[in-house]
Scaffold this motif. Structure first.
Motif: not given
Length: 403
Positions: A29, A32, A40, A61
Motif C-alpha cells: 500500500s 496504509y 486505507n 508501506s
C-alpha cells in the motif's frame, strides 16, 4: 518491522473453516496508515478480517513517525520520500533492503497491490518471477486527477500507464459495480470483481444527531445544513462545491454549510465560502473521527459530494447510514449507492446549476429530505463489513488454487 494492533497470526476459533486459513498474504500500500483516508480504512479492516480468519498478513508501506492511526497487522516500512507540493504524502522509492529481505523470508502465497506506484510495480514483478498470483485493488481514479491541476491532456497517458500495471496482475477488485464496468471498458483486466465497502452503524446512525453541538457552532435549529465530508484537496471538487453554493445564494435559497475534513486546500476553500453571519455561511470543524465524526455527519441535513475521483464513495455511504439524502456527481461510486430521486440525486459532473437545483429541492422541502434520507438508510443497512471482506478472501483462494 512494526508490530501494531494485531500480529501476523490469528486467534479466531473458527478460522480453520476459512478459505484463507493458513494463507500468507503480502499487501503493498502506498499509504496504509500515515494519512487517514477511505482507502486505507478499508485496507485495515480487510487485514483485521483476514487475521481473524487465520491468515498471516504482512503489509509493506511507507511509514512516518506520527501516523494518523495505529496500523492493523504487521507493517514493514519501505523507503520513501515526501511528494513535492503534497508533503503529507510519501512516494515509495523501491522494494529493496530490509523490506525485500522480509518479503523473501515471508514467501507469500499471494501478493495484493493497492496502489500503482513504483513499489507496487516492483511487487508485481517479484511475484510474476516466482509464479505467485497478484490481486490488485482499485481505490482511486488516478486518471481523473490531472484535470484538477490544469493538465487534462495527461489523462490518456495516465490511463495507459494504469492499464499496463493492471494487465500484469491476475485479477482486480473494485469497490462499486460502476467502477467494475469502467475498468472493464478501459481494458484494465479481464478478471474484475466487486469488493465493496461497509459502514459502522455504531458510529453512523441518525441517533447521533446532536442539536446542542450544532448550536455550539452557531447553527440555528431551523437552519438547513449542506455538508461537505472529505479531504480538502482540489480533486474532491471543491471548486464545483463553492460555485454551487454561490448559485444557491444568488437564488436566495437559505442554507448553511458544514465542512468536515482537513487538507492543503483548506485556505482556498475558506476564502471561497462566506463566513460569519452571512447567508450560506460555512463552519469548518476540521478532521473528525470515531464518535465525533458520526455526530458531525448526522448533524448535517444533506451531503453534497461533487467529486468524480472516488471508486466507491465511503462518505456517501456514511451519510446515507445517518438517514440523510445525498446530492452527488453521477460518477463511479455514487452511481452504485444513490438511487436517483429516491435516496438522493445524481447530477452530471460539474453542472453547477443542476447541482443547485437538486440541493434547493431539499433545502426548501425538509419532508422530501427526510423521505429520501430514510430510503438511503435502508440501503446502507445492506453493507456489513465481514460479508463484504469475504469477497476478497474468496478471490485470494481462487487465484491461489488456479496457480
Amino acid at each position: 518491522m512494526l508490530d501494531a494492533a494485531h500480529t501476523d497470526t490469528a486467534t479466531d476459533a473458527g478460522a480453520g473453516t476459512s478459505p484463507v486459513a493458513g494463507m500468507r498474504i503480502a499487501l503493498f500500500s502506498g499509504n496504509y496508515n500515515y494519512v487517514r483516508d477511505g482507502a486505507n480504512q478499508a485496507l485495515n479492516r480487510l487485514v483485521g478480517y483476514l487475521l481473524r480468519q487465520g491468515a498471516r498478513v504482512r503489509i509493506y508501506s511507507p511509514v512516518v513517525e506520527n501516523p494518523a492511526f495505529e496500523a492493523t497487522g504487521t507493517l514493514v516500512p519501505v523507503p520513501s520520500v515526501p511528494i513535492p507540493g503534497r508533503a503529507e504524502y510519501r512516494f515509495p522509492l523501491a522494494l529493496a533492503g530490509e523490506a525485500k529481505a522480509d518479503l523473501e523470508a515471508f514467501d507469500p502465497d499471494i501478493v495484493h497491490v493497492a496502489s500503482p506506484d513504483v513499489v507496487g510495480h516492483r511487487a508485481v514483478t517479484w511475484a510474476r518471477k516466482r509464479g505467485k498470483p497478484v490481486l490488485a485493488s482499485v481505490h482511486t481514479r488516478f486518471e481523473t486527477y490531472p484535470r484538477y491541476y490544469g493538465m487534462a491532456f495527461m489523462e490518456p497517458v495516465v490511463e495507459a500507464g494504469l492499464r499496463r500495471f493492471y494487465q500484469r496482475c491476475n485479477a482486480l477488485v473494485a469497490p462499486s459495480e460502476s467502477m467494475v464496468r469502467v475498468l472493464r471498458d478501459q481494458g484494465m483486466n479481464d478478471d474484475v470483481s466487486l469488493w465493496t465497502r461497509g459502514v459502522d452503524r455504531t458510529i453512523f446512525h441518525p441517533d447521533k444527531r446532536d442539536m446542542a453541538w450544532r448550536r455550539s457552532l452557531g447553527i440555528a435549529d431551523n437552519a438547513m445544513v449542506v455538508g461537505f465530508l472529505g479531504r480538502l484537496v482540489m480533486e474532491k471538487g471543491l471548486d464545483i462545491f463553492a460555485a454551487t453554493m454561490k448559485a444557491l445564494r444568488d437564488r436566495g435559497v437559505a442554507h448553511q454549510v458544514l465542512v468536515i475534513g482537513e487538507g492543503p486546500a483548506r485556505g482556498w476553500f475558506e476564502d471561497s465560502l462566506p463566513r460569519g453571519e452571512a447567508d450560506g455561511a460555512a463552519v469548518f470543524v476540521g478532521h473528525q473521527s470515531g464518535a465525533d465524526l458520526g455526530r458531525a455527519v448526522a448533524s448535517m441535513d444533506m451531503l453534497f459530494n461533487p467529486s468524480v475521483t472516488e471508486t466507491f464513495g465511503n462518505v456517501t455511504l456514511e451519510v446515507m447510514a445517518c438517514g440523510l439524502p445525498v446530492v452527488a456527481a453521477a460518477a463511479t461510486g455514487s452511481e452504485s449507492l444513490v438511487a436517483d430521486g429516491k435516496s438522493g440525486r445524481l447530477v452530471p459532473p460539474a453542472d453547477v446549476e443542476a447541482f443547485a437545483d437538486a440541493l434547493a429541492a431539499y433545502l426548501t422541502d425538509p419532508a422530501l429530505a427526510r423521505a429520501h434520507g430514510a430510503a438511503g438508510e435502508a440501503r446502507a443497512a445492506e453493507f456489513g463489513w465481514d460479508r463484504i471482506n469475504s469477497a476478497v478472501a474468496r478471490a485470494y483462494a481462487r487465484l491461489v488454487k488456479r496457480g
